[in-house]
Design a protein around this motif. Structure first.
Motif, mmCIF file in Angstrom:
data_model
loop_
_atom_site.group_PDB
_atom_site.id
_atom_site.type_symbol
_atom_site.label_atom_id
_atom_site.label_comp_id
_atom_site.label_asym_id
_atom_site.label_seq_id
_atom_site.Cartn_x
_atom_site.Cartn_y
_atom_site.Cartn_z
ATOM 1 N N GLN A 30 0.807 -1.222 0.000
ATOM 2 C CA GLN A 30 0.000 0.000 0.000
ATOM 3 C C GLN A 30 0.842 1.276 0.000
ATOM 4 N N LEU A 31 1.743 1.365 -0.963
ATOM 5 C CA LEU A 31 2.573 2.561 -1.101
ATOM 6 C C LEU A 31 1.717 3.678 -1.685
ATOM 7 N N ASP A 32 1.863 4.896 -1.175
ATOM 8 C CA ASP A 32 1.023 5.985 -1.678
ATOM 9 C C ASP A 32 1.453 6.406 -3.079
ATOM 10 N N ASP A 33 0.554 7.096 -3.785
ATOM 11 C CA ASP A 33 0.744 7.388 -5.207
ATOM 12 C C ASP A 33 1.974 8.247 -5.489
ATOM 13 N N ASP A 34 2.245 9.261 -4.657
ATOM 14 C CA ASP A 34 3.408 10.114 -4.886
ATOM 15 C C ASP A 34 4.701 9.307 -4.749
ATOM 16 N N LEU A 35 4.770 8.518 -3.692
ATOM 17 C CA LEU A 35 5.940 7.677 -3.459
ATOM 18 C C LEU A 35 6.090 6.677 -4.605
ATOM 19 N N TYR A 36 4.993 6.075 -5.005
ATOM 20 C CA TYR A 36 5.001 5.108 -6.104
ATOM 21 C C TYR A 36 5.548 5.740 -7.387
ATOM 22 N N GLY A 37 5.120 6.940 -7.703
ATOM 23 C CA GLY A 37 5.598 7.631 -8.901
ATOM 24 C C GLY A 37 7.092 7.872 -8.851
ATOM 25 N N ASN A 38 7.575 8.342 -7.713
ATOM 26 C CA ASN A 38 9.017 8.581 -7.546
ATOM 27 C C ASN A 38 9.817 7.281 -7.664
ATOM 28 N N ILE A 39 9.307 6.224 -7.031
ATOM 29 C CA ILE A 39 9.979 4.925 -7.097
ATOM 30 C C ILE A 39 10.019 4.433 -8.534
ATOM 31 N N MET A 40 8.880 4.498 -9.219
ATOM 32 C CA MET A 40 8.800 3.973 -10.583
ATOM 33 C C MET A 40 9.836 4.651 -11.482
ATOM 34 N N ILE A 41 9.884 5.974 -11.462
ATOM 35 C CA ILE A 41 10.812 6.696 -12.341
ATOM 36 C C ILE A 41 12.261 6.419 -11.956
ATOM 37 N N ALA A 42 12.591 6.526 -10.672
ATOM 38 C CA ALA A 42 13.981 6.362 -10.229
ATOM 39 C C ALA A 42 14.489 4.939 -10.469
ATOM 40 N N VAL A 43 13.680 3.937 -10.143
ATOM 41 C CA VAL A 43 14.118 2.546 -10.318
ATOM 42 C C VAL A 43 14.227 2.205 -11.804
ATOM 43 N N LEU A 44 13.270 2.654 -12.611
ATOM 44 C CA LEU A 44 13.355 2.376 -14.051
ATOM 45 C C LEU A 44 14.591 3.034 -14.663
ATOM 46 N N GLU A 45 14.906 4.250 -14.251
ATOM 47 C CA GLU A 45 16.121 4.911 -14.736
ATOM 48 C C GLU A 45 17.361 4.094 -14.369
ATOM 49 N N SER A 46 17.395 3.630 -13.141
ATOM 50 C CA SER A 46 18.549 2.867 -12.669
ATOM 51 C C SER A 46 18.684 1.538 -13.413
ATOM 52 N N VAL A 47 17.571 0.837 -13.588
ATOM 53 C CA VAL A 47 17.616 -0.445 -14.301
ATOM 54 C C VAL A 47 17.991 -0.219 -15.762
ATOM 55 N N ASN A 48 17.426 0.820 -16.384
ATOM 56 C CA ASN A 48 17.797 1.153 -17.764
ATOM 57 C C ASN A 48 19.299 1.401 -17.881
ATOM 58 N N ASN A 49 19.846 2.185 -16.940
ATOM 59 C CA ASN A 49 21.292 2.437 -16.938
ATOM 60 C C ASN A 49 22.075 1.134 -16.805
ATOM 61 N N ALA A 50 21.602 0.247 -15.930
ATOM 62 C CA ALA A 50 22.295 -1.027 -15.716
ATOM 63 C C ALA A 50 22.281 -1.873 -16.991
ATOM 64 N N ILE A 51 21.143 -1.899 -17.683
ATOM 65 C CA ILE A 51 21.019 -2.690 -18.910
ATOM 66 C C ILE A 51 21.876 -2.088 -20.021
ATOM 67 N N ILE A 52 21.723 -0.777 -20.249
ATOM 68 C CA ILE A 52 22.349 -0.125 -21.406
ATOM 69 C C ILE A 52 23.817 0.203 -21.164
ATOM 70 N N HIS A 53 24.098 0.918 -20.084
ATOM 71 C CA HIS A 53 25.466 1.394 -19.844
ATOM 72 C C HIS A 53 26.314 0.377 -19.083
ATOM 73 N N GLY A 54 25.718 -0.296 -18.099
ATOM 74 C CA GLY A 54 26.472 -1.256 -17.305
ATOM 75 C C GLY A 54 26.750 -2.536 -18.072
ATOM 76 N N ASN A 55 25.686 -3.209 -18.485
ATOM 77 C CA ASN A 55 25.827 -4.506 -19.144
ATOM 78 C C ASN A 55 25.902 -4.410 -20.667
ATOM 79 N N LYS A 56 25.858 -3.187 -21.199
ATOM 80 C CA LYS A 56 26.028 -2.945 -22.648
ATOM 81 C C LYS A 56 25.071 -3.781 -23.503
ATOM 82 N N LEU A 57 23.834 -3.977 -22.998
ATOM 83 C CA LEU A 57 22.792 -4.725 -23.713
ATOM 84 C C LEU A 57 23.179 -6.176 -24.010
ATOM 85 N N GLU A 58 24.130 -6.717 -23.243
ATOM 86 C CA GLU A 58 24.529 -8.118 -23.417
ATOM 87 C C GLU A 58 23.537 -8.996 -22.662
ATOM 88 N N LYS A 59 22.702 -9.723 -23.435
ATOM 89 C CA LYS A 59 21.628 -10.493 -22.793
ATOM 90 C C LYS A 59 22.148 -11.651 -21.942
#
Length: 133
Positions: A30-59
């Motif tokens: 039951q995370l509130d909507d504001d917190l959920y929005g912040n989490i969604m954007i920040a975590v997705l940015e971090s995971v995207n960075n990990a996939i693209i820049h960290g692991n260089k899209l190596e599956k």
């Protein structure tokens, strides 16, 4: 303390799995909507960075995502198998020459949306902490 973890191959389309992971956490805890929005954007940015820049899209390389729910906070750990980076070497996305560039704002966003951001192992692991109200 509750901990939930997933591991995904480094494919951009797997970001949908991360969105579902966060959606499920929102419903379960039951995370509130504001917190959920912040989490969604920040975590997705971090995971995207990990996939693209960290692991260089190596599956063949994986990104690990863990969520740790405590009484006063929720923390996300994002870890990749890349070579890391030097946080102080990143260009400032707010400087005039970088304002029109399409990328380079992920860490800036994370720092403004999470209550605490830290990097370990040369940037291979990002820790995002959000305080619960």
């Amino acid at each position: 303390m509750n901990t939930i973890s997933i591991e995904i191959p480094s494919l951009v389309e797997n970001i949908r799995i991360v969105e579902s992971f966060i959606d499920n956490a929102k419903d379960k805890y039951q995370l509130d909507d504001d917190l959920y929005g912040n989490i969604m954007i920040a975590v997705l940015e971090s995971v995207n960075n990990a996939i693209i820049h960290g692991n260089k899209l190596e599956k063949s390389k994986f990104v690990q995502l863990s969520m740790i729910l405590e009484e006063t906070s929720v923390t996300f750990l994002i870890k990749d198998e890349g070579n890391g980076f030097v946080i102080n070497d990143l260009p400032d996305p707010t400087s005039p020459e970088n304002l029109t560039k399409p990328g380079g704002r992920g860490i800036f966003l994370m720092k403004h949306l999470a209550d605490e951001v830290s990097f370990k192992d040369n940037g291979q692991e990002v820790k995002l902490t959000f305080y619960l109200n």
